[in-house]
Design a protein around this motif. Sequence first.
Motif, PDB file in Angstrom:
ATOM      1  N   TRP A   1       0.669  -1.109   0.037  1.00 54.02           N
ATOM      2  CA  TRP A   1       0.085   0.122   0.008  1.00 54.02           C
ATOM      3  C   TRP A   1       0.848   1.182   0.037  1.00 54.02           C
ATOM      4  O   TRP A   1       0.619   2.300  -0.545  1.00 54.02           O
ATOM      5  N   GLN A   2       2.079   1.303   0.767  1.00 53.27           N
ATOM      6  CA  GLN A   2       2.956   2.317   0.680  1.00 53.27           C
ATOM      7  C   GLN A   2       3.378   2.601  -0.975  1.00 53.27           C
ATOM      8  O   GLN A   2       3.422   3.624  -1.219  1.00 53.27           O
ATOM      9  N   ASP A   3       3.517   1.558  -1.553  1.00 52.53           N
ATOM     10  CA  ASP A   3       4.201   1.522  -2.885  1.00 52.53           C
ATOM     11  C   ASP A   3       2.740   2.393  -3.733  1.00 52.53           C
ATOM     12  O   ASP A   3       3.218   3.094  -4.554  1.00 52.53           O
ATOM     13  N   ALA A   4       1.667   1.754  -3.695  1.00 51.71           N
ATOM     14  CA  ALA A   4       0.483   2.170  -4.320  1.00 51.71           C
ATOM     15  C   ALA A   4       0.482   3.700  -3.926  1.00 51.71           C
ATOM     16  O   ALA A   4       0.136   4.651  -4.924  1.00 51.71           O
ATOM     17  N   ARG A   5       0.656   4.245  -2.806  1.00 50.93           N
ATOM     18  CA  ARG A   5       0.420   5.722  -2.520  1.00 50.93           C
ATOM     19  C   ARG A   5       1.500   6.294  -3.049  1.00 50.93           C
ATOM     20  O   ARG A   5       1.298   7.439  -3.619  1.00 50.93           O
ATOM     21  N   THR A   6       2.800   6.089  -3.103  1.00 54.50           N
ATOM     22  CA  THR A   6       3.759   6.489  -3.694  1.00 54.50           C
ATOM     23  C   THR A   6       3.579   7.038  -5.175  1.00 54.50           C
ATOM     24  O   THR A   6       3.709   7.729  -5.781  1.00 54.50           O
ATOM     25  N   LEU A   7       2.904   5.822  -5.738  1.00 53.64           N
ATOM     26  CA  LEU A   7       2.754   5.730  -7.173  1.00 53.64           C
ATOM     27  C   LEU A   7       1.613   6.827  -7.546  1.00 53.64           C
ATOM     28  O   LEU A   7       1.682   7.652  -8.600  1.00 53.64           O
ATOM     29  N   LEU A   8       0.641   6.912  -6.407  1.00 48.82           N
ATOM     30  CA  LEU A   8      -0.568   7.790  -6.729  1.00 48.82           C
ATOM     31  C   LEU A   8       0.036   9.260  -6.496  1.00 48.82           C
ATOM     32  O   LEU A   8      -0.318  10.350  -7.296  1.00 48.82           O
ATOM     33  N   GLU A   9       1.228   9.538  -5.775  1.00 47.44           N
ATOM     34  CA  GLU A   9       1.712  10.783  -5.642  1.00 47.44           C
ATOM     35  C   GLU A   9       2.462  11.331  -6.401  1.00 47.44           C
ATOM     36  O   GLU A   9       2.729  12.427  -6.784  1.00 47.44           O
ATOM     37  N   ASN A  10       3.008  10.323  -7.359  1.00 47.13           N
ATOM     38  CA  ASN A  10       4.205  10.609  -8.401  1.00 47.13           C
ATOM     39  C   ASN A  10       3.779  10.392  -9.748  1.00 47.13           C
ATOM     40  O   ASN A  10       3.848   9.458 -10.145  1.00 47.13           O
ATOM     41  N   HIS A  11       2.916  11.474 -10.261  1.00 52.99           N
ATOM     42  CA  HIS A  11       2.241  11.132 -11.587  1.00 52.99           C
ATOM     43  C   HIS A  11       3.391  11.178 -12.571  1.00 52.99           C
ATOM     44  O   HIS A  11       3.225  10.461 -13.660  1.00 52.99           O
ATOM     45  N   GLN A  12       4.485  11.697 -12.217  1.00 52.30           N
ATOM     46  CA  GLN A  12       5.657  11.656 -13.404  1.00 52.30           C
ATOM     47  C   GLN A  12       6.294  10.264 -13.444  1.00 52.30           C
ATOM     48  O   GLN A  12       7.163  10.116 -14.468  1.00 52.30           O
ATOM     49  N   THR A  13       6.200   9.637 -12.479  1.00 49.34           N
ATOM     50  CA  THR A  13       6.875   8.095 -12.325  1.00 49.34           C
ATOM     51  C   THR A  13       7.392   7.532 -13.599  1.00 49.34           C
ATOM     52  O   THR A  13       8.228   7.365 -13.895  1.00 49.34           O
ATOM     53  N   PHE A  14       6.183   7.429 -14.386  1.00 44.20           N
ATOM     54  CA  PHE A  14       6.514   6.526 -15.656  1.00 44.20           C
ATOM     55  C   PHE A  14       6.754   7.074 -16.946  1.00 44.20           C
ATOM     56  O   PHE A  14       6.940   6.787 -18.000  1.00 44.20           O
ATOM     57  N   GLN A  15       6.980   8.524 -16.751  1.00 46.12           N
ATOM     58  CA  GLN A  15       7.015   9.381 -18.041  1.00 46.12           C
ATOM     59  C   GLN A  15       8.173   8.790 -19.011  1.00 46.12           C
ATOM     60  O   GLN A  15       7.844   8.636 -19.861  1.00 46.12           O
ATOM     61  N   ASP A  16       9.362   8.627 -18.477  1.00 40.42           N
ATOM     62  CA  ASP A  16      10.335   8.161 -19.572  1.00 40.42           C
ATOM     63  C   ASP A  16      10.788   6.736 -19.274  1.00 40.42           C
ATOM     64  O   ASP A  16      11.617   6.256 -19.922  1.00 40.42           O
ATOM     65  N   PHE A  17       9.734   5.946 -18.817  1.00 42.06           N
ATOM     66  CA  PHE A  17       9.976   4.493 -18.684  1.00 42.06           C
ATOM     67  C   PHE A  17       9.517   3.827 -19.819  1.00 42.06           C
ATOM     68  O   PHE A  17       8.663   3.742 -20.650  1.00 42.06           O
ATOM     69  N   SER A  18      10.353   2.713 -19.961  1.00 45.35           N
ATOM     70  CA  SER A  18      10.010   1.564 -20.891  1.00 45.35           C
ATOM     71  C   SER A  18       9.261   0.868 -20.268  1.00 45.35           C
ATOM     72  O   SER A  18       8.776   0.606 -19.270  1.00 45.35           O
ATOM     73  N   ALA A  19       8.364  -0.264 -21.290  1.00 41.98           N
ATOM     74  CA  ALA A  19       7.357  -1.104 -20.665  1.00 41.98           C
ATOM     75  C   ALA A  19       8.072  -2.078 -19.707  1.00 41.98           C
ATOM     76  O   ALA A  19       7.242  -2.100 -18.783  1.00 41.98           O
ATOM     77  N   SER A  20       9.214  -2.402 -19.718  1.00 43.83           N
ATOM     78  CA  SER A  20       9.638  -3.413 -18.872  1.00 43.83           C
ATOM     79  C   SER A  20       9.973  -2.649 -17.646  1.00 43.83           C
ATOM     80  O   SER A  20       9.847  -3.307 -16.566  1.00 43.83           O
ATOM     81  N   GLN A  21      10.325  -1.411 -17.580  1.00 39.82           N
ATOM     82  CA  GLN A  21      10.541  -0.660 -16.293  1.00 39.82           C
ATOM     83  C   GLN A  21       9.201  -0.507 -15.676  1.00 39.82           C
ATOM     84  O   GLN A  21       9.457  -0.557 -14.310  1.00 39.82           O
ATOM     85  N   VAL A  22       8.132  -0.176 -16.220  1.00 38.25           N
ATOM     86  CA  VAL A  22       6.732  -0.060 -15.672  1.00 38.25           C
ATOM     87  C   VAL A  22       6.360  -1.232 -15.061  1.00 38.25           C
ATOM     88  O   VAL A  22       6.065  -1.336 -13.869  1.00 38.25           O
ATOM     89  N   VAL A  23       6.491  -2.540 -15.603  1.00 37.68           N
ATOM     90  CA  VAL A  23       6.193  -3.624 -15.303  1.00 37.68           C
ATOM     91  C   VAL A  23       7.163  -4.111 -13.964  1.00 37.68           C
ATOM     92  O   VAL A  23       6.507  -4.655 -13.055  1.00 37.68           O
ATOM     93  N   LYS A  24       8.327  -3.610 -14.135  1.00 43.97           N
ATOM     94  CA  LYS A  24       9.146  -3.938 -12.607  1.00 43.97           C
ATOM     95  C   LYS A  24       8.648  -3.361 -11.475  1.00 43.97           C
ATOM     96  O   LYS A  24       8.602  -3.921 -10.386  1.00 43.97           O
TER      97      LYS A  24
END
Length: 417
Positions: free
Chosen positions: A310-333
């Motif tokens: 849940w802590q990870d989920a929250r971090t995700l919610l707070e950082n909209h930018q997280t995946f901006q320059d990520f490849s698909a595999s980085q997102v999946v990781k």
Amino acid sequence: AVAAEARRLHQAVYIVGGFVRDLLLGRPSLDFDIVVEGDAIHLARSLEKRYGGRILPHTRFGTAKWTISPIREKLAGMLSEKNKIDPQELPEALDLISARREFYDYPTALPTVERSSIKLDLHRRDFTINTMAVRLDGHHFGDLYDYWGGLRDLEQKVVRVLHSLSFVDDPTRQLRAVRFEQRFDFHIEHRTLQLMDEGRPLIRHLSGDRLRHELNLILQEEKVFAMLARLQELGLLAAIHPAFGWDEGIRPAMQHVLREPLPESWEFPEKVANLPIRLALAYLVWLLPNPEGKGIAERLRLPATLQEHWQDARTLLENHQTFQDFSASQVVKVLDEIALPALYAVYLLVENKQLKEVLERYIYRWRFVYPQTTGDTLKAMGIPPGPEYREILWQLRAAWLDGRVNSVEEEQALLQC
Ligand code: ATP
């Protein structure tokens, strides 16, 4: 059956509490609480002998659970034509309780109990509207016993405690007061409200388990949002934990998890019991703006294993930018580490369009992408089993995800390197 058996045994038996309240409110339920002025276990044993089913006695409290699911047909068949019901509507089990009074050795302790009359049994209850009893045995059948002004308060739509120490004896009653008030559109009586105000600090003595239980009951109510708003207004959420609060901003997402079926396309594992309620609680604990999720979770004794994802989920919610320059595999990781229910809760809250799209790609496609190679393939190739299996398989998966491999042949070629 209970009435007939009680009569044979010369025991007075009553149906009490919520059932009577709901009946008088014109919302009949099959939620039976049965009180025996005498020995409930003895009565339960005779019922089992005469009608079947199974009893589970609890000698310390003088109570017994009579499981009637195997004999529902028989019991429903005993009802008169006018009262006929579908046997499946009968409850699994009936609770039979010996009338008792309770003593609290110190505030918030679990009570010591002693056999008593029905009048005193009703006096240990939370609010006047829950203190009415209807007698079942013999020619007393249908008599209403109302020692503590329940009918008057029901008519006046009032939630009122029976005595001034009620919230001291059991502070969870403060949460219950709000639940009944909002459920029935009543109001908490003036003096009771004052007592709640005084009793609020005692909430801190309650165990996490009891608090969680009460919150779960609230989350199952139709008027859950009005209840949360009222708890907030009365300072009762903050009394549980200073960072605990209610924010209308999460209402649409919470409403969605509570009211809409889980989307089949997400393929949730079959066995996540009560998932909507658990997700709703998670919204309150972890996903409200600015909460101290960890502190609240500890206060409610939520399992520590939940904490991390849940802590990870929250971090995700707070950082909209997280995946901006990520490849698909980085997102999946990143997303593979977050449990599906937590991801669903976040997905419903996310407003950022790009992030929402990335989540959809992961949910509908990427999480299912796997190489053809398995551990067995690697073994057959003579690679000794070990931690590098994981790494090799991940590299192959990442290559598929990022479009560096588009066919089984290409995967083979990569594997050979
Ligand atoms: P619901 O409709 O939510 O089931 P209910 O009134 O049937 O409401 P229960 O929690 O099933 O509530 O409890 C049954 C009865 O036991 C109540 O009607 C009330 O009289 C009594 N009771 C329950 N919890 C408490 C409590 N914390 N303090 C005192 N009495 C309680």
